[in-house]
Structures are given as C-alpha cells and as structure tokens.
Design a protein around this motif. Sequence first.
Motif, PDB file in Angstrom:
ATOM      1  N   SER A  21       9.710  46.864 -32.799  1.00  0.00           N
ATOM      2  CA  SER A  21       9.333  47.199 -34.176  1.00  0.00           C
ATOM      3  C   SER A  21       8.861  48.646 -34.215  1.00  0.00           C
ATOM      4  N   ASP A  22       8.680  49.177 -35.412  1.00  0.00           N
ATOM      5  CA  ASP A  22       8.250  50.565 -35.545  1.00  0.00           C
ATOM      6  C   ASP A  22       6.913  50.809 -34.847  1.00  0.00           C
ATOM      7  N   GLU A  23       5.933  49.926 -35.104  1.00  0.00           N
ATOM      8  CA  GLU A  23       4.611  50.114 -34.514  1.00  0.00           C
ATOM      9  C   GLU A  23       4.650  49.989 -33.000  1.00  0.00           C
ATOM     10  N   ARG A  24       5.395  48.994 -32.516  1.00  0.00           N
ATOM     11  CA  ARG A  24       5.490  48.819 -31.060  1.00  0.00           C
ATOM     12  C   ARG A  24       6.213  49.994 -30.417  1.00  0.00           C
ATOM     13  N   LEU A  25       7.191  50.542 -31.110  1.00  0.00           N
ATOM     14  CA  LEU A  25       7.924  51.699 -30.588  1.00  0.00           C
ATOM     15  C   LEU A  25       6.981  52.880 -30.380  1.00  0.00           C
ATOM     16  N   LEU A  26       6.109  53.116 -31.382  1.00  0.00           N
ATOM     17  CA  LEU A  26       5.155  54.207 -31.270  1.00  0.00           C
ATOM     18  C   LEU A  26       4.131  53.950 -30.173  1.00  0.00           C
ATOM     19  N   GLU A  27       3.714  52.710 -30.048  1.00  0.00           N
ATOM     20  CA  GLU A  27       2.776  52.359 -28.982  1.00  0.00           C
ATOM     21  C   GLU A  27       3.391  52.606 -27.603  1.00  0.00           C
ATOM     22  N   GLU A  28       4.656  52.254 -27.476  1.00  0.00           N
ATOM     23  CA  GLU A  28       5.342  52.459 -26.194  1.00  0.00           C
ATOM     24  C   GLU A  28       5.421  53.952 -25.866  1.00  0.00           C
ATOM     25  N   GLN A  29       5.675  54.760 -26.886  1.00  0.00           N
ATOM     26  CA  GLN A  29       5.739  56.197 -26.654  1.00  0.00           C
ATOM     27  C   GLN A  29       4.388  56.727 -26.184  1.00  0.00           C
ATOM     28  N   ARG A  30       3.305  56.262 -26.803  1.00  0.00           N
ATOM     29  CA  ARG A  30       1.962  56.679 -26.388  1.00  0.00           C
ATOM     30  C   ARG A  30       1.674  56.234 -24.960  1.00  0.00           C
ATOM     31  N   ALA A  31       2.119  55.031 -24.604  1.00  0.00           N
ATOM     32  CA  ALA A  31       1.872  54.517 -23.249  1.00  0.00           C
ATOM     33  C   ALA A  31       2.583  55.369 -22.208  1.00  0.00           C
ATOM     34  N   PHE A  32       3.829  55.722 -22.490  1.00  0.00           N
ATOM     35  CA  PHE A  32       4.558  56.569 -21.550  1.00  0.00           C
ATOM     36  C   PHE A  32       3.904  57.943 -21.446  1.00  0.00           C
ATOM     37  N   ALA A  33       3.437  58.479 -22.559  1.00  0.00           N
ATOM     38  CA  ALA A  33       2.785  59.789 -22.544  1.00  0.00           C
ATOM     39  C   ALA A  33       1.508  59.738 -21.714  1.00  0.00           C
ATOM     40  N   ALA A  34       0.721  58.662 -21.881  1.00  0.00           N
ATOM     41  CA  ALA A  34      -0.512  58.524 -21.104  1.00  0.00           C
ATOM     42  C   ALA A  34      -0.201  58.400 -19.620  1.00  0.00           C
ATOM     43  N   ALA A  35       0.824  57.633 -19.308  1.00  0.00           N
ATOM     44  CA  ALA A  35       1.210  57.476 -17.907  1.00  0.00           C
ATOM     45  C   ALA A  35       1.676  58.796 -17.319  1.00  0.00           C
ATOM     46  N   ARG A  36       2.407  59.533 -18.091  1.00  0.00           N
ATOM     47  CA  ARG A  36       2.892  60.812 -17.589  1.00  0.00           C
ATOM     48  C   ARG A  36       1.740  61.775 -17.331  1.00  0.00           C
TER      49      ARG A  36
END
Length: 436
Positions: A21-36
């Motif tokens: 979903s849109d919200e989950r997509l944005l959350e996933e992007q934030r998670a990858f950014a934090a991991a990076r």
Amino acid sequence: MNTLSLPALHAFSRADAAALSDERLLEEQRAFAAARRLVDAGAAAVAAEIAARSDRSLGVAGLAQGRGARTPEALVAQLTGVSVRDARTLVTAGELVSTPAPGLEPLAAAVTSGDLSVEAALAVKAGLGDSDRVDPDARAGAAERLVREASGLTLEQLAARAREAGAALDVADVPRREEQLRERRFLTLTPLPDGMTRLSGLLDPESAAVIRTAVDAATAPQRGGPRFVDRTAAPEPHADDTRTVPQLLLDALVDLITVATHADTGRVLGSKRVGVRVHVSQRDLSTGTGFASIEGQTAPISIATAQRISCDAGLIPVLFDTDGRILNVGRTQRHHTARMRVGLAARDGGCTIPGCARPPDWCEAHHIDEWQRHGGDTSTDDGVLLCRHHHQLLHAKCWRIVRIGSQYWLDRGNGDRVPLQHRNPTATRVHPPPRQ
C-alpha cells in the motif's frame, strides 16, 4: 562487541514494492534509508581503522601496503567495490565519527546512532568550517540545530543551511572560503568515441550566477508547460518542440556564446575571429548527397546540416573541388594570409606528420619550398600545417616536404618517403590518401 541493529531485510524486488500500500511503501523506504545510514556508519568506522593501521609511518608493515594496496583508500575500494573517491569519503567520515573536531561531537553522535547519513554529516562539517576563531560551544550548538533539521531537508538544502551557519559563526572567514571555491573552478571538453563531446566542470558561485542567470533568462519561457511569447499573451503550448529541459539549456548556452563571439571586440578572444568551419565538397553540396564535417570534430554531418550552416553568417563553409583543393574559405577573414591558414586547417585538420594529433590552432604554416632558400610561394598548395615540435624538427634535420600532384610526402633525405596525413574526412572523401 557492538552489533548492528538493522530492520529485517531481504532481497527486495520491484514486484515486492508493487504489492505494498502507499503507506507501507513509504515505511519500507524509510526502513531501507535507516538501514543504509547504519551500514554506512559502520563501514566508515571500519575504513577509518584500516587507514589508521595503514599509516605512512608503518611503511610496508602497514595494513594496506601489506595487502598490496598503495593507499588505505585503494584497499577500501578493493574490499567494497566502490571508487577510490568514495573510499576516501568513507575514511574521512570514519575519522569524523571516531575523533570529531571540537564542536562537531553532535555530528559524530548522530552518525553513530543512524540519525544522520555520512554524506549529510560531511556536508554539515564542510559548511560549518574549521576556523579556530569559532567557540566550540557555538559550533556545537549550530551542529545540533542542523542535525534536528536534517530529517526534513535534502542534502543540498542541508548543505546550504550549514554554509549559512558557518558564515554567521565566522564572518571574517567568508573571503577565504570564497577564494577556496573560486580556486576549484574548471571546465573540460572531452571528445568521446561516438563523436559526442562531454562538457564537465565546476562553477564558483560568482561564475555560476553569471551563467545561470543568462541561461535562465534564455530558457525560462520554454521550461515545461505553457510558454509565453510576451507578458500579455495567453499561454500557448509548443507541441512541436520536443527538446528536453537539459537540451534547451545547452542550446541556450550555445546561442549565448555565438552572440558573444560576434559582439566581441578583442577583449576576450583577441584578434582571432571565431567561427565554426564546415568542410564539404562542392559536388556533395550541390547534389545534396554524401556528407560533410565540422573542423575539429570527428563525427560526419549531413549535407542538409551543411547547407543550413552555409546560410548562417556566423559560420564558415569551406568548399573542396574534386582534387581536394580549397575553392572557398569564406569571407570572415580580411587578410589573405589568415584566409590561407583557414584553408590549410580545412585541408590538413592539424599537424600533418603521421601520428601527431595537434589541432590546427596549435600548428604553424610551413612553406614546402622555403621562402628565402627556395623562393617558395605563400599559397595553400605549397604550405602544410606542422605543430611547433615537428616544424622545428623538420628544419633541424634538414628534412623536406615535397608535393607530387596533390599528394604531400615527408622526405628524410635517405630515400625514405612517408605520406603526410590529412585528417579531414571531407578532403579524404574527394581525394583518397596515397598508398605507400
């Protein structure tokens, strides 16, 4: 021993992203950014330790040289697969985190916790400066504020705010930092194998303002959406103009330079009259077949382009007959000798000694029958282009250049004759090179 605390990651595909979903997509992007951010912080710490264990004082006993790498950055690049430049960034960031300068402790803490990326920390560090006149507490306060603001800013926006903060902390240091930027300015033109030329460089703020203001003024009406003919006209789309914005920018820059060369009175370009020279055979121009070339460029152009350019007063058509001789070199040069040099440049394309790649502007006109010794004429038929090195070498060695018909040869006086090179594709088209 500390271990990295990362979000649950797996091989993530575009199909996985499409199912969110849109919200989950944005959350996933934030998670990858934090991991990076955490991974980069760890990689920077390791890179800094590799650099410490590879200190020059250790010589071949150092970690990098002991593994066959010349520098620690080269070793990091080998291990990570990044460029040496990116490896150097990792080392610098690691040193910032491990031993921050006074006042930069907030940056080190934010990188270690994963709240600030390595790139953002280095941008803030550069913006705040390293002047010893600034109180460390004042610099730390500015760093803390920038760390808080970073989450809502792009890297460029954060860097701009850091520069503003640095200027406010030490107004007296502004001229020095301005000069540092000015010293980094450059422009390069790199010919590419496919005939294109890559333009790259860096502009200091003042130069950027001059160029950007002019280009923006020339392109603003064309930048996307409706385009206005004047302020009172209604918006009118230009569906027939398929150029992208970057293409519009380049075309505007070329137009600005063209206008400037016409208006220059010697202040910038000196006494030389600048013009783009198009080389084309009279036969091809009249029949509309074949191809032409632009002096100094390697890719051929169409006859249609040559015909268009020949109608432009700012560009110079150079015509060849079927023997490869110059028929016309345009009328932008007033003096006969200058016009003959245009013809020599058109025919020879640069230094004629085989293997030499010096362009026409770096060459001198050589009389194949010397003016005083042989009573030679000053003409395009009895002249060739030689770079200064080969011109001096020819006279020092007492070599001769001889012309047989329309072919030119280097005669070394020992029975060894070598055909001179003519790199103009149009001249080669109308008159093939000689066989040895």
